[in-house]
Design a protein around this motif. Structure first.
Motif, PDB file in Angstrom:
ATOM      1  N   ARG A  44       7.138 -10.100   0.066  1.00 25.25           N
ATOM      2  CA  ARG A  44       6.421 -10.101   1.343  1.00 25.25           C
ATOM      3  C   ARG A  44       6.245  -8.689   1.889  1.00 25.25           C
ATOM      4  O   ARG A  44       5.905  -8.506   3.054  1.00 25.25           O
ATOM      5  N   SER A  45       6.493  -7.691   1.022  1.00 26.72           N
ATOM      6  CA  SER A  45       6.376  -6.304   1.452  1.00 26.72           C
ATOM      7  C   SER A  45       4.914  -5.936   1.694  1.00 26.72           C
ATOM      8  O   SER A  45       3.993  -6.631   1.249  1.00 26.72           O
ATOM      9  N   ASP A  46       4.693  -4.844   2.396  1.00 26.50           N
ATOM     10  CA  ASP A  46       3.331  -4.451   2.761  1.00 26.50           C
ATOM     11  C   ASP A  46       2.459  -4.225   1.530  1.00 26.50           C
ATOM     12  O   ASP A  46       1.270  -4.575   1.531  1.00 26.50           O
ATOM     13  N   ALA A  47       3.035  -3.678   0.460  1.00 29.34           N
ATOM     14  CA  ALA A  47       2.245  -3.377  -0.736  1.00 29.34           C
ATOM     15  C   ALA A  47       1.713  -4.631  -1.414  1.00 29.34           C
ATOM     16  O   ALA A  47       0.693  -4.588  -2.114  1.00 29.34           O
ATOM     17  N   LEU A  48       2.392  -5.776  -1.207  1.00 25.61           N
ATOM     18  CA  LEU A  48       1.970  -7.025  -1.842  1.00 25.61           C
ATOM     19  C   LEU A  48       1.394  -8.007  -0.832  1.00 25.61           C
ATOM     20  O   LEU A  48       1.178  -9.179  -1.162  1.00 25.61           O
ATOM     21  N   ARG A  49       1.083  -7.533   0.362  1.00 21.76           N
ATOM     22  CA  ARG A  49       0.584  -8.421   1.407  1.00 21.76           C
ATOM     23  C   ARG A  49      -0.804  -8.966   1.067  1.00 21.76           C
ATOM     24  O   ARG A  49      -1.187 -10.053   1.501  1.00 21.76           O
ATOM     25  N   SER A  50      -1.548  -8.190   0.288  1.00 17.79           N
ATOM     26  CA  SER A  50      -2.874  -8.639  -0.145  1.00 17.79           C
ATOM     27  C   SER A  50      -3.250  -7.882  -1.406  1.00 17.79           C
ATOM     28  O   SER A  50      -2.686  -6.816  -1.707  1.00 17.79           O
ATOM     29  N   PHE A  51      -4.237  -8.401  -2.129  1.00 16.41           N
ATOM     30  CA  PHE A  51      -4.708  -7.714  -3.319  1.00 16.41           C
ATOM     31  C   PHE A  51      -5.327  -6.375  -2.940  1.00 16.41           C
ATOM     32  O   PHE A  51      -5.167  -5.371  -3.660  1.00 16.41           O
ATOM     33  N   ALA A  52      -6.029  -6.323  -1.822  1.00 17.66           N
ATOM     34  CA  ALA A  52      -6.659  -5.074  -1.396  1.00 17.66           C
ATOM     35  C   ALA A  52      -5.612  -3.988  -1.171  1.00 17.66           C
ATOM     36  O   ALA A  52      -5.807  -2.824  -1.544  1.00 17.66           O
ATOM     37  N   LYS A  53      -4.467  -4.346  -0.553  1.00 18.58           N
ATOM     38  CA  LYS A  53      -3.420  -3.357  -0.295  1.00 18.58           C
ATOM     39  C   LYS A  53      -2.801  -2.862  -1.604  1.00 18.58           C
ATOM     40  O   LYS A  53      -2.528  -1.667  -1.761  1.00 18.58           O
ATOM     41  N   LEU A  54      -2.564  -3.762  -2.554  1.00 21.43           N
ATOM     42  CA  LEU A  54      -2.006  -3.336  -3.830  1.00 21.43           C
ATOM     43  C   LEU A  54      -3.009  -2.469  -4.587  1.00 21.43           C
ATOM     44  O   LEU A  54      -2.651  -1.421  -5.136  1.00 21.43           O
ATOM     45  N   ALA A  55      -4.283  -2.888  -4.604  1.00 21.44           N
ATOM     46  CA  ALA A  55      -5.300  -2.148  -5.340  1.00 21.44           C
ATOM     47  C   ALA A  55      -5.465  -0.734  -4.799  1.00 21.44           C
ATOM     48  O   ALA A  55      -5.763   0.202  -5.556  1.00 21.44           O
ATOM     49  N   ALA A  56      -5.255  -0.548  -3.503  1.00 25.82           N
ATOM     50  CA  ALA A  56      -5.440   0.767  -2.894  1.00 25.82           C
ATOM     51  C   ALA A  56      -4.401   1.771  -3.373  1.00 25.82           C
ATOM     52  O   ALA A  56      -4.645   2.979  -3.388  1.00 25.82           O
ATOM     53  N   ARG A  57      -3.222   1.288  -3.808  1.00 22.85           N
ATOM     54  CA  ARG A  57      -2.166   2.204  -4.222  1.00 22.85           C
ATOM     55  C   ARG A  57      -1.922   2.181  -5.724  1.00 22.85           C
ATOM     56  O   ARG A  57      -1.161   3.007  -6.248  1.00 22.85           O
ATOM     57  N   TYR A  58      -2.532   1.255  -6.449  1.00 24.29           N
ATOM     58  CA  TYR A  58      -2.288   1.124  -7.891  1.00 24.29           C
ATOM     59  C   TYR A  58      -3.238   2.051  -8.662  1.00 24.29           C
ATOM     60  O   TYR A  58      -4.452   2.000  -8.487  1.00 24.29           O
ATOM     61  N   HIS A  59      -2.669   2.888  -9.539  1.00 22.95           N
ATOM     62  CA  HIS A  59      -3.475   3.832 -10.317  1.00 22.95           C
ATOM     63  C   HIS A  59      -3.157   3.764 -11.812  1.00 22.95           C
ATOM     64  O   HIS A  59      -3.451   4.704 -12.550  1.00 22.95           O
ATOM     65  N   GLY A  60      -2.579   2.669 -12.255  1.00 22.73           N
ATOM     66  CA  GLY A  60      -2.229   2.526 -13.664  1.00 22.73           C
ATOM     67  C   GLY A  60      -3.322   1.828 -14.451  1.00 22.73           C
ATOM     68  O   GLY A  60      -4.447   1.615 -13.979  1.00 22.73           O
ATOM     69  N   ASN A  61      -2.985   1.466 -15.674  1.00 25.66           N
ATOM     70  CA  ASN A  61      -3.922   0.745 -16.533  1.00 25.66           C
ATOM     71  C   ASN A  61      -4.205  -0.643 -15.964  1.00 25.66           C
ATOM     72  O   ASN A  61      -3.339  -1.260 -15.340  1.00 25.66           O
TER      73      ASN A  61
END
Length: 409
Positions: A44-61
């Motif tokens: 339930r952390s902020d990074a996983l609150r939505s796909f948009a939030k995760l996508a904004a910080r994810y830079h991997g494959n």
């Protein structure tokens, strides 16, 4: 996480941790549904609150594909994940550890509750456009899927041909792999005439699938979920590694076999080695096997009087008498491949520890922690363990994953 809380209980409520571990894990599929608030804090952390939030910080494959056209996938990097979903695709973000704070702590805690070895769990994220998902396949590892946003359908069924499959994921149209062939005595796994159970996943739903579970997915709206994947080693892997280490210590097993016109001699030697194999397999115990499979950090935490250590060949322990004061100094120096030296540890040595370090600096052969403790019986083993812990972390001593053979002394 509160002291009395349980990650497993929070994931699979209303089932208790005891019920899940005794009746489902790792053999029986289970789905539960509830609100997001009951899930562990990490999910339930902020990074996983939505796909948009995760996508904004994810830079991997990112692995992406289109289930409507088959099981082929491609890998992209430096492409916005949200763009791929907007294009109507399904995508997988394989490793969240570098992008979501608290991932390592969450996984280590879950491994502990599940009885899995440290480092065997990982977590990735799935996202899919409407009507997309993944095609039918099974995995050779345990999977816990947690729906965080949107809805999708999981279609699951047990795969009967291979109990506890090992290797890679497999399904219709997938490329085969060498380790598959010893496992398919009952025939090639297929989904014909398989009755699939439909599991409706909505935010807060959790689905556990044992390894070897056929599954496919279809998003009924834009979907975002995470998958916790546990790849606990098979017993044969850890046993074979211990056997390999045991045989590696024996010159008879290291001597190569050459035919070159001496076929009968080679066969005689090989027959003698095979007769010796039972003896080699008795040089380690069940505890040796279980402990050897642990990562170095966990094995070091369990260091006791039965542990074996060996000085690392390119490491020196340099001890210098005091110029002023009363304390000797110690330096662990590592010789590099380029011929240079690097000092990795400097310490002041209390008088009662000096004889121990002087003795260790002279050792060339494997040594057992208990033998060191007997040699310096006046010191509590806790102090001996502290010295060994420091020297292992400084790369002066290697904590062995095997018990040296008696022929090594």
């Amino acid at each position: 996480m509160p002291v009395n809380s349980s990650l497993v209980k929070n994931l699979f409520a209303p089932y208790s941790k005891t019920t899940f571990l005794s009746e489902y894990w790792p053999d029986q599929a289970l789905s539960v549904h509830g609100n997001l608030d009951r899930l562990p804090d990490y999910l339930r952390s902020d990074a996983l609150r939505s796909f948009a939030k995760l996508a904004a910080r994810y830079h991997g494959n990112i692995t992406f594909g289109n289930a409507a056209t088959g099981n082929r996938t491609a890998i992209a990097k430096n492409v916005p994940a949200t763009l791929l979903r907007q294009m109507g695709l399904s995508l997988y973000l394989p490793d969240l550890a570098a992008y979501v704070p608290g991932t390592e702590e969450f996984l280590r805690g879950l491994e502990l509750e599940l009885g899995a070895q440290p480092g065997t769990a990982r977590i990735g994220a799935f996202a899919a456009a409407v009507h997309n998902g993944v095609t039918s396949h099974f995995d050779a590892e345990e999977v816990i899927s947690v729906q965080l946003e949107g809805e999708k359908r999981f279609y699951i069924a047990p795969m009967r041909e291979i109990p506890y499959p090992y290797g890679m994921q497999f399904g219709p149209g997938y490329a085969s792999f060498d380790d598959l062939y010893p496992q398919i005595a009952a025939g090639i796994p297929k989904i014909d005439d398989t009755d699939f159970l439909c599991v409706e996943m909505r935010p807060g739903s959790v689905l556990f699938m044992p390894r070897g579970t056929w599954h496919r997915t279809e998003a009924t709206e834009e979907s975002f979920s995470v998958s916790i994947i546990v790849r606990q080693p098979a017993p044969f892997e850890t046993v074979l590694e211990q056997l390999r280490l045991s045989l590696l210590r024996d010159p008879n097993w290291r001597r190569p076999l050459y035919a070159a016109g001496r076929d009968s001699e080679m066969r005689t030697r090989l027959a003698a080695l095979l007769e010796d194999l039972p003896r080699a397999s008795q040089t380690f115990s069940t505890d040796d096997i279980l402990n050897a499979a642990l990562p170095d950090s966990a094995r070091l935490a369990r260091l006791d009087e039965t542990s074996w250590l060996q000085r690392i060949p390119n490491a020196q322990l340099l001890l210098t008498p005091p110029q002023t004061g009363e304390l000797w100094t110690g330096v662990v120096r590592i010789s590099r491949f380029d011929g240079s030296d690097r000092d990795v540890l400097q310490l002041q040595i209390p008088p009662n520890m000096l004889p121990v370090l002087q003795w260790l600096a002279q050792q060339e052969r494997p040594l057992r922690a208990g033998a060191l403790a007997q040699h310096f019986a006046a010191l509590p083993f806790g102090q001996i363990k502290t010295i060994l812990d420091v020297l292992v972390r400084a790369d002066y001593l290697k904590l062995l994953r095997h018990v040296p053979l008696e022929t090594d002394g």
